[in-house]
Design a protein around this motif. Structure first.
Motif, short mmCIF file in Angstrom:
data_model
loop_
_atom_site.label_atom_id
_atom_site.label_comp_id
_atom_site.label_asym_id
_atom_site.label_seq_id
_atom_site.Cartn_x
_atom_site.Cartn_y
_atom_site.Cartn_z
N ASP A 1 9.11 16.50 16.05
CA ASP A 1 9.14 17.71 15.21
C ASP A 1 7.76 18.06 14.65
N GLY A 2 6.73 17.32 15.09
CA GLY A 2 5.38 17.58 14.62
C GLY A 2 5.01 16.82 13.36
N SER A 3 5.92 16.04 12.81
CA SER A 3 5.62 15.30 11.58
C SER A 3 4.69 14.13 11.85
N VAL A 4 3.78 13.89 10.91
CA VAL A 4 2.82 12.79 10.97
C VAL A 4 2.99 11.98 9.69
N VAL A 5 3.22 10.68 9.82
CA VAL A 5 3.49 9.84 8.65
C VAL A 5 2.56 8.64 8.66
N LEU A 6 1.99 8.34 7.48
CA LEU A 6 1.26 7.09 7.28
C LEU A 6 2.14 6.16 6.44
N TRP A 7 2.48 5.01 7.02
CA TRP A 7 3.26 4.00 6.31
C TRP A 7 2.32 2.93 5.76
N ASN A 8 2.53 2.55 4.51
CA ASN A 8 1.81 1.41 3.93
C ASN A 8 2.43 0.14 4.49
N VAL A 9 1.66 -0.63 5.27
CA VAL A 9 2.22 -1.78 5.97
C VAL A 9 2.61 -2.89 5.00
N GLN A 10 1.87 -3.04 3.92
CA GLN A 10 2.19 -4.11 2.98
C GLN A 10 3.47 -3.83 2.20
N SER A 11 3.62 -2.61 1.69
CA SER A 11 4.80 -2.29 0.89
C SER A 11 5.96 -1.77 1.74
N MET A 12 5.67 -1.43 3.01
CA MET A 12 6.65 -0.83 3.91
C MET A 12 7.18 0.51 3.38
N LYS A 13 6.34 1.20 2.58
CA LYS A 13 6.72 2.48 2.00
C LYS A 13 5.89 3.60 2.62
N LEU A 14 6.44 4.82 2.57
CA LEU A 14 5.72 5.98 3.04
C LEU A 14 4.54 6.26 2.11
N TYR A 15 3.34 6.38 2.70
CA TYR A 15 2.13 6.62 1.91
C TYR A 15 1.79 8.11 1.88
N ARG A 16 1.69 8.74 3.04
CA ARG A 16 1.39 10.16 3.13
C ARG A 16 2.13 10.74 4.33
N SER A 17 2.32 12.05 4.30
CA SER A 17 2.94 12.70 5.45
C SER A 17 2.34 14.09 5.62
#
Length: 495
Positions: free
Chosen positions: A140-156
């Protein structure tokens, strides 16, 4: 004076001319997947492959045997991409099921399932250079940066149109590039701000890669990152990217590599940036020389579309995967400059026997020409070069910049490694850099690391690189026993 300098540069280019490989030999074929192979990726010790059959398979590079925990299963639909973290300890995969999954490469344990916002099929994933983030791009064109340490979404973020099909981080992690089915290349900074957008391929971008080695632009003396992109238009294009706070972002088209007669689905740089490999719907794999664009080899053993190709980071291996359900492993056999070349005998001189002029030539070839005068003034020959340390560079040669000292040390370490004829024992490699340790230290997690790499690690985070658990202390203890063992092993290899 100018004529002497010009003559010296010409001799340097002859002496350190790029070593073309004589042939690419097919040494192994993996045929364990029961559907199209979508992607393959190397770590320093393993090869991972993924497929429409919903699995990821992991193989040892020592004998190409599948690891005991392989295949990795858990995705509900096709797996489109996989990649290793820089340390090789974590493997990421992404799928049509709308998730990216993190796996422990030591035992195959599933560490996390990261669900793409909107549950769109995830097409591509990449770790940032320091493994702090995982980038995931979706249909769908979405780009996501996941924080590997916290396993949480960082930016999108989201590309302007089309599916996200390709992505690549710069070696320093300051920016990344995405490619879409609409044909756009988009440059983003590490805060997920869109910095630049370029229409690159008329019928859609299928893959992109950024070389780990910057290049100099003779017009203005700037250092550029070199990027390759490929697409449905049958082309591979080379680009130069300048990212600087005072200039912003510049993307310069360099050239187009031709040779394929159908859409190009994959492209990748070799570890040293000297070669580019591509795979196509025409069932061929082509290897090019980066500097000239010349075709070095065409491989045509696959019977269906070639969907993926990758160079190994520390060995002369190439992997290519196809819709024919196989992965071919190729050995790249290197040869010295051709017979009759006036530098043939010079190139075979042992490094410890290099003269000061040989060291100067090496510095120029490694893009360290600014140090030629300094090294000559200090009478650095081959033997002295191999004995240089972080301390001697700082205290004796007075190189003040930590970054420049690190660059020189890295090049010297690469030189030392060329003298080693057998594989380095894994316990001698730093888990963070996967390079031979020079100053090993023990952290409170019980593991040994290269001091500088671990100091950089804990300056940004308080977790163990090996276990991801919190470190109860940041104290680092010299591992003198390991350092002595490495020194003894190096001595035996250089005899």
């Amino acid at each position: 004076m100018f004529h002497l300098w010009n003559r010296n540069i010409k001799s340097v280019k002859l002496f350190f001319r790029f070593l073309f490989f004589q042939m690419a030999t097919l040494i192994h074929t993996l045929a364990d997947h029961n559907d199209d192979v979508n992607y393959c990726a190397f770590s320093s010790s393993c090869l991972a492959t993924c497929s429409l059959d919903k699995t990821i398979r992991v193989y040892s590079l020592s004998n190409f045997a599948e690891l005991p925990y392989s295949p990795l299963e858990g995705h509900a639909y096709a797996v489109h991409c996989c990649c290793f973290s820089p340390s090789g300890l974590v493997l990421a995969s992404c799928s049509t099921d709308g998730t990216s999954v993190l796996w422990d490469t030591r035992d195959g344990r599933r560490l996390a399932v990261l669900e793409q916002p909107g549950a769109s099929p995830v097409r591509v994933c990449r770790f940032s250079p320091e493994a702090a983030y995982l980038l995931a791009g979706a249909a769908d064109g979405s780009v996501v940066l996941w924080n590997v340490q916290s396993m949480k979404l960082y930016r999108s973020g989201k590309v302007k149109g089309g599916s996200l099909m390709a992505c690549a981080f710069s070696p320093n992690g300051n920016f990344f590039v995405t490619g879409s089915s609409s044909g756009d290349l988009t440059i983003w900074d590490d805060k997920m701000r869109c910095l630049y957008n370029e229409k690159a391929h008329d019928l859609g971008v299928t893959c992109c890669d950024i070389s780990s080695h910057p290049v100099s632009d003779s017009e203005n003396g700037c250092k550029y990152f070199q990027m390759a992109s490929c697409g449905q238009d049958n082309h591979i294009k080379l680009w130069l990217i300048l990212f600087a706070d005072f200039l912003g972002v510049q993307l310069k088209y360099k050239c187009t590599l031709n040779g394929h007669s159908a859409p190009v689905l994959a492209c990748a740089f070799s570890c040293d940036g000297q070669m580019i490999v591509s795979g196509s719907v025409d069932k061929c794999v082509i290897i090019y020389e980066t500097s000239t664009g010349n075709t070095l080899h065409t491989l045509s053993q696959h019977t269906r579309y070639v969907t993926t190709c990758a160079f190994a980071p520390h060995s002369p291996l190439l992997a290519t995967g196809s819709m024919d359900k196989t992965v071919h492993i190729w050995q790249l056999d290197l040869k010295q400059p051709c017979a009759g070349d006036t530098t043939e005998n010079e190139s075979k001189v042992a490094i410890e026997d290099w003269s000061e002029d040989d060291v100067s030539a090496w510095l120029c070839a490694q893009d360290l020409a600014d140090f030629v005068g300094l090294f000559k003034m200090n009478n650095i020959d081959g033997k002295e070069l191999l004995n240089l340390t972080k301390e001697s560079l700082a205290n004796e040669l007075k190189i003040e910049s930590l970054g420049l000292r690190s660059k020189v040390l890295q090049k010297i370490e690469e030189l030392r490694m060329t003298m080693i004829s057998v594989a380095v024992p894994d316990e001698f490699l730093c888990p963070i850099t996967r390079e031979l340790m020079n100053d090993p230290v023990i952290a409170t997690d019980g593991y040994s690391y290269e001091r500088e790499a671990m100091e950089n690690w804990i300056s940004n985070r308080r977790s163990s690189p090996m276990t991801n658990l919190p470190l109860h202390s940041l104290m680092l203890t010299p591992n003198r026993t390991l350092k002595m063992a490495i020194s003894r092993w190096l001595e035996t290899q250089q005899k």
